[in-house]
Design a protein around this motif. Structure first.
Motif, PDB file in Angstrom:
ATOM      1  N   ASN A  25       0.822  -1.211   0.000  1.00 55.21           N
ATOM      2  CA  ASN A  25       0.000   0.000   0.000  1.00 55.21           C
ATOM      3  C   ASN A  25       0.856   1.262   0.000  1.00 55.21           C
ATOM      4  OD1 ASN A  25       0.909  -0.444   2.622  1.00 55.21           O
ATOM      5  ND2 ASN A  25      -0.959   0.290   3.587  1.00 55.21           N
ATOM      6  N   GLN A  26       1.995   1.225   0.702  1.00 61.48           N
ATOM      7  CA  GLN A  26       2.899   2.369   0.681  1.00 61.48           C
ATOM      8  C   GLN A  26       3.566   2.507  -0.679  1.00 61.48           C
ATOM      9  OE1 GLN A  26       5.626   2.414   3.980  1.00 61.48           O
ATOM     10  NE2 GLN A  26       4.055   1.850   5.463  1.00 61.48           N
ATOM     11  N   SER A  27       3.961   1.383  -1.272  1.00 64.65           N
ATOM     12  CA  SER A  27       4.559   1.415  -2.604  1.00 64.65           C
ATOM     13  C   SER A  27       3.578   1.973  -3.622  1.00 64.65           C
ATOM     14  CB  SER A  27       4.999   0.001  -3.000  1.00 64.65           C
ATOM     15  OG  SER A  27       5.515  -0.020  -4.308  1.00 64.65           O
ATOM     16  N   THR A  29       1.113   4.072  -3.101  1.00 58.29           N
ATOM     17  CA  THR A  29       0.977   5.517  -2.893  1.00 58.29           C
ATOM     18  C   THR A  29       2.155   6.269  -3.495  1.00 58.29           C
ATOM     19  OG1 THR A  29      -0.281   5.168  -0.853  1.00 58.29           O
ATOM     20  CG2 THR A  29       0.717   7.323  -1.157  1.00 58.29           C
ATOM     21  N   ALA A 241      10.409   5.386   5.008  1.00 51.82           N
ATOM     22  CA  ALA A 241       9.363   4.425   5.347  1.00 51.82           C
ATOM     23  C   ALA A 241       9.949   3.065   5.703  1.00 51.82           C
ATOM     24  CB  ALA A 241       8.386   4.293   4.181  1.00 51.82           C
ATOM     25  N   THR A 246       7.319   3.444   8.878  1.00 58.35           N
ATOM     26  CA  THR A 246       6.297   4.477   8.931  1.00 58.35           C
ATOM     27  C   THR A 246       4.929   3.926   8.551  1.00 58.35           C
ATOM     28  OG1 THR A 246       7.958   6.110   8.346  1.00 58.35           O
ATOM     29  CG2 THR A 246       5.678   6.755   8.038  1.00 58.35           C
ATOM     30  N   ASP A 247       3.903   4.373   9.261  1.00 56.00           N
ATOM     31  CA  ASP A 247       2.533   4.033   8.908  1.00 56.00           C
ATOM     32  C   ASP A 247       2.202   4.607   7.536  1.00 56.00           C
ATOM     33  OD1 ASP A 247      -0.535   4.791   8.952  1.00 56.00           O
ATOM     34  OD2 ASP A 247      -0.243   3.166  10.398  1.00 56.00           O
ATOM     35  N   SER A 248       1.363   3.875   6.782  1.00 52.49           N
ATOM     36  CA  SER A 248       1.048   4.303   5.416  1.00 52.49           C
ATOM     37  C   SER A 248       0.399   5.672   5.376  1.00 52.49           C
ATOM     38  CB  SER A 248       0.137   3.276   4.742  1.00 52.49           C
ATOM     39  OG  SER A 248      -1.074   3.129   5.459  1.00 52.49           O
ATOM     40  N   ILE A 251       2.861   8.598   4.611  1.00 52.40           N
ATOM     41  CA  ILE A 251       3.572   8.742   3.348  1.00 52.40           C
ATOM     42  C   ILE A 251       3.371  10.136   2.732  1.00 52.40           C
ATOM     43  CG2 ILE A 251       3.734   7.887   0.979  1.00 52.40           C
ATOM     44  CD1 ILE A 251       5.103   6.091   2.979  1.00 52.40           C
TER      45      ILE A 251
END
Length: 644
Positions: A25-27, A29, A241, A246-248, A251
């Motif tokens: 999910n971070q990737s 974003t 991150a 780090t929490d998403s 970001i």
């Protein structure tokens, strides 16, 4: 908003991590923001210039840059590693830029198609995230256009026509053109005499030129803005991150902080930052991208064989873009193996050996292109510090027989201390924060503190001992800023997370107050530069130069197997004002090698920029080598023609 703990227990700054992977999910974003940023920059740059000819020049390059991002995304997703995705995508593009490897272009197009399919299938963002992604993209766009358009911008051809092109870009475009068409590292000023240099960024530009069909000069106007700097922002946030866990939801905040600090630091510290922008050099930018995505490897507890290969690849590619970055990366591995792990882990020694060997080989290959480096105590500081002239005078007086003024010594100490404090401010923040929490032993036990302090110490050593021309010490000393940046960002995010706000209110404050505020600040800061870009283009677009038009016609029509030798007339119509840079207009625009375009005289000093390869130095202004005409090529006389 708080960063989570490392899975192995304890805070990540006290020990290494079992995994440095980036959650999907971070990737998603980050890559969505990257794609949107590239699109916004293309739209904003063309709206700023409002020139249909510039739009036609830049559109194919923009499409290629978007394709590169898709390849980067697709490979990163399938391999589960942004670092591997970067190494393979940029490595492939660099190979395509070499004349011997153009045949790989179809493979790149195929990977771009796969990347597009993956983006359509898997790059999912919620409706609530779209406003945040737009804020992220607009913030990066404002930073890049407001602070990265000094040397290159979309209207590179118009700048060349009017003589407004920066001479550095002509030099770099000459090298990229010779790599693209002949597979040789040369400026093309004296046949194809080879010029050792760190050329990864030139190969990337050549690769984009091959893939898009545009000239290398036009690519230099677009690729740094649309590709290199946005990927740097992504790599900084991804590094933060991965290391800060780090929490998403953080970001977008991390993205805004990265953009803000890139702008704020040079503005806040003025001349102590060396230059007014960290984004002035495309080769330094490319090298930093590899450094930031390679940095998490230093925090991984157990290294696999793939990690060792990746670390060596990062060192080689970072050094191939800018040799100091590769060497500093090797130095960080020494700190890990010897200081952090106390020399007890064989895999660390193997990683150090591989990284150091690759970085040293790459640096040695490029070393002969640099001007001789003199050992001068504090030689690089006087120009870049408060009361620097007193420091220079004190150093000179100390080496002479006369007395030294106590007041001069005091001002000299003030110059040194202010430079050390402000130029390395982010590193000091990291060190101070960790020492405050963990005591002085944090300098050897906490990876973040150790690597920040080590990068700073290496920068101090280089700046304190050597006099590097043209502010080149910046490429060593500024690395401490980027090594420390993810940890400063994590401190700021954690600090905001400790604010006692009602549940849900913290996200509202960040998303609807802080992020728009950062956007407004970077727009306000870059507004003057953007206006100057637009105003200068209105002037440049009205000017045409017969020499440049004729060179462009050569680029379109002339065969590759020639070395051109001009008559006298073209040498008098050169629009470039700096005499030492005038020869570069020939290979940069025509993308063909030349001879007899360097004309030393008493009114012009030819030095640096590879001129030493022809025997030209500050004390010797006579060409001592013959033009190199490879087998199968021939010299052809050329007279300027007006294609109109």
């Amino acid at each position: 908003m708080e960063c989570t703990q490392a899975r192995a227990g304890g805070k990540y700054d006290r020990q290494l991590l079992d995994s440095i992977s980036l959650p999907e999910n971070q990737s998603n974003t980050l890559f969505a923001a990257l794609l949107l940023t590239a699109i916004c920059i293309f739209a904003a740059g063309n709206l700023l210039l409002q020139d249909a000819s510039v739009l036609r020049q830049t559109a194919p390059i923009a499409i290629t840059c978007l394709a590169v991002i898709l390849v980067f995304y697709g490979l990163s997703r399938r391999l589960g590693s942004a670092a591997w995705g970067l190494v393979i995508s940029f490595g492939l593009m660099a190979l395509i830029g070499n004349a011997s490897w153009h045949w790989l272009a179809p493979l790149f197009y195929l990977l771009a198609v796969f990347g597009l399919v993956d983006a359509i299938r898997f790059l999912r963002v919620g409706m609530r995230e779209i406003p945040l992604l737009l804020l992220m993209a607009l913030t990066a766009t404002a930073v890049i256009i407001g602070h990265g358009g000094t040397y290159t911008f979309f209207d590179m051809l118009q700048r060349v026509q009017s003589g407004a092109a920066h001479y550095d870009m002509l030099f770099h475009a000459s090298i990229a053109a010779m790599i693209k068409n002949y597979g040789l590292v040369s400026t093309g000023l004296h046949g194809l005499v080879e010029t050792p240099y760190h050329v990864l960024s030139h190969m990337l530009v050549a690769g984009i030129s091959v893939l898009s069909g545009a000239g290398v000069l036009e690519v230099y106007g677009v690729a740094p803005q649309m590709l290199f700097v946005p990927v740097l922002v992504l790599s900084i946030v991804a590094c933060c991150a991965m290391l800060g866990r780090t929490d998403s939801r953080n970001i977008p905040l991390g993205w805004a902080l990265a953009c803000f600090l890139l702008v704020l630091a040079p503005r806040l510290f003025g001349k102590w930052a060396f230059w007014d922008s960290y984004l002035a050099s495309e080769s330094f930018t490319v090298s930093l991208v590899f450094l930031m995505l390679g940095l998490p490897l230093l925090f991984k507890r157990k290294l696999s064989a793939a990690d060792l290969i990746l670390a060596a690849s990062v060192a080689g590619l970072a050094g191939a873009a800018k040799a100091p970055v590769g060497l500093m990366f090797a130095g960080l591995w020494w700190l890990r193996a010897v200081i952090l792990r106390r020399g007890r882990v064989p895999a660390d020694w193997l990683a150090l050996a591989l990284v150091a060997a690759v970085a040293a080989l790459v640096a040695f290959h490029a070393a002969s292109a640099n001007a001789p480096t003199k050992i001068v105590p504090f030689g690089s500081i006087p120009v870049y510090s408060w009361h620097g002239s007193d420091l220079a005078k004190t150093v000179q007086d100390l080496s002479g027989p006369g007395p030294v003024s106590g007041l001069s010594v005091a001002w000299a100490l003030a110059a040194i201390s202010s430079f050390m404090a402000l130029h390395f401010s982010l590193a000091w923040l990291v060190v101070a924060g960790y020492v405050h929490k963990q005591g002085i032993r944090a300098l050897v036990n906490a990876p973040a503190a150790l690597f920040s302090f080590g990068a700073m110490a290496a920068g101090v050593l280089i700046v304190g001992l050597f006099d590097l021309p043209g502010g080149a010490a910046f490429y060593f000393s500024a690395i401490a800023f980027f090594v420390s940046l993810p940890f400063v960002m994590t401190m700021m995010i954690n600090g905001l997370g400790k604010m006692r706000l009602r549940p849900g209110l913290g996200n509202v404050v960040v998303n609807f107050v802080l992020l728009p505020l950062v956007l407004l600040l970077v727009i306000a800061d870059g507004r003057k530069a953007a206006r100057e870009i637009a105003a200068s283009h209105r002037t440049n677009a009205r000017q045409h130069n017969a020499l440049v038009d004729s060179l462009l016609e050569l680029r379109r029509q002339a065969p590759l197997n020639i070395v051109l030798r001009p008559g006298k007339e073209p040498l008098t119509g050169n629009p470039i004002k700096a005499c030492f840079a005038q020869p570069f207009i020939y290979p940069a625009v025509s993308e063909r090698p030349w001879a007899d375009v360097i004309q030393p005289g008493e009114h012009c000093l030819f030095q640096y920029y590879g001129y030493a390869q022809y025997g030209l130095t500050a004390g010797h202004q006579e060409i001592t080598v013959r033009p190199v005409v490879p087998a199968g090529m021939k010299e052809v006389p050329w007279t300027i023609t007006d294609p109109h």
